[in-house]
Design a protein around this motif. Sequence first.
Motif, short mmCIF file in Angstrom:
data_model
loop_
_atom_site.label_atom_id
_atom_site.label_comp_id
_atom_site.label_asym_id
_atom_site.label_seq_id
_atom_site.Cartn_x
_atom_site.Cartn_y
_atom_site.Cartn_z
N UNK A 261 -39.20 5.75 33.00
CA UNK A 261 -37.78 6.11 32.91
C UNK A 261 -37.54 7.38 32.09
N UNK A 262 -38.59 7.90 31.44
CA UNK A 262 -38.47 9.07 30.57
C UNK A 262 -37.34 8.87 29.55
N UNK A 263 -37.47 7.77 28.79
CA UNK A 263 -36.44 7.44 27.81
C UNK A 263 -37.06 7.00 26.49
N UNK A 264 -36.27 7.11 25.43
CA UNK A 264 -36.65 6.73 24.08
C UNK A 264 -35.85 5.47 23.73
N UNK A 265 -36.53 4.50 23.12
CA UNK A 265 -35.89 3.22 22.80
C UNK A 265 -35.65 3.15 21.29
N UNK A 266 -34.39 2.98 20.93
CA UNK A 266 -33.99 2.87 19.52
C UNK A 266 -33.92 1.40 19.12
N UNK A 267 -34.32 1.14 17.89
CA UNK A 267 -34.18 -0.21 17.33
C UNK A 267 -32.69 -0.53 17.17
N UNK A 268 -32.31 -1.71 17.60
CA UNK A 268 -30.95 -2.19 17.41
C UNK A 268 -31.04 -3.50 16.63
N UNK A 269 -30.27 -3.64 15.55
CA UNK A 269 -30.38 -4.86 14.74
C UNK A 269 -29.86 -6.13 15.42
N UNK A 270 -29.11 -5.98 16.50
CA UNK A 270 -28.60 -7.14 17.22
C UNK A 270 -29.62 -7.52 18.30
N UNK A 271 -29.95 -8.81 18.40
CA UNK A 271 -30.99 -9.23 19.34
C UNK A 271 -30.64 -9.02 20.81
N UNK A 272 -29.39 -8.90 21.14
CA UNK A 272 -29.00 -8.80 22.55
C UNK A 272 -28.64 -7.37 22.96
N UNK A 273 -28.98 -6.38 22.13
CA UNK A 273 -28.65 -4.99 22.45
C UNK A 273 -29.91 -4.15 22.54
N UNK A 274 -29.87 -3.17 23.42
CA UNK A 274 -30.97 -2.22 23.57
C UNK A 274 -30.36 -0.83 23.50
N UNK A 275 -30.96 0.02 22.68
CA UNK A 275 -30.51 1.40 22.57
C UNK A 275 -31.49 2.32 23.27
N UNK A 276 -31.10 2.84 24.42
CA UNK A 276 -31.99 3.69 25.20
C UNK A 276 -31.28 5.03 25.42
N UNK A 277 -32.03 6.12 25.26
CA UNK A 277 -31.48 7.45 25.47
C UNK A 277 -32.50 8.26 26.28
N UNK A 278 -32.03 9.04 27.24
CA UNK A 278 -32.97 9.87 28.00
C UNK A 278 -33.76 10.78 27.05
N UNK A 279 -35.04 10.93 27.33
CA UNK A 279 -35.95 11.72 26.49
C UNK A 279 -35.42 13.12 26.20
#
Length: 171
Positions: free
Chosen positions: A111-129
């Motif tokens: 997907x050419x993306x970077x995954x950020x840590x999110x403190x909430x278990x049901x959230x995902x932080x993804x941003x294009x590379x």
Amino acid sequence: MSEHELLLPIVDEENTCLPLAVSAVSKYWDVSLPFSEAREIAKKYPNVRGSILIEGIEIAERHGLGSLILHSSLSELKKIIDMGIPPIVILPGLYETVQHASVISGYDQKEKSIIHYMPQPDQIGVIPEQQFDKLWEEDGRLMILIAPTDIISSIRVENKTREKSNRLCFV
């Protein structure tokens, strides 16, 4: 979940005296940082909302972890993640926040993306590379590594010689 993703623990955000990024990475290494120590340090900064990043790094160091503050690159960031180390990056902030420390928990090659840590278990932080790299570049592609000292001493990266200078910028 991507094959290049680290599982970081959920961190309770109630302790604003300790930077969330430092708390998450410390807990990843199974090191609990004392909130009482963070609260005492926070008294030195009565007019600051939030926490002071370098103080959090220094607490982690006092409790057995090592650190490096480096200018880096996207390829180096990926190598660090693949080594099992969750890097903290400095990104531009919003509104009155000048900078934001974000833990990178992985990347997705396809997907050419970077995954950020999110403190909430049901959230995902993804941003294009490409977008991530553009934002990261604004503050000099700074990467903070917090890990056990034996792991820190074994890391071979390009700009390790300027680490003391980078650290002084945070102090």
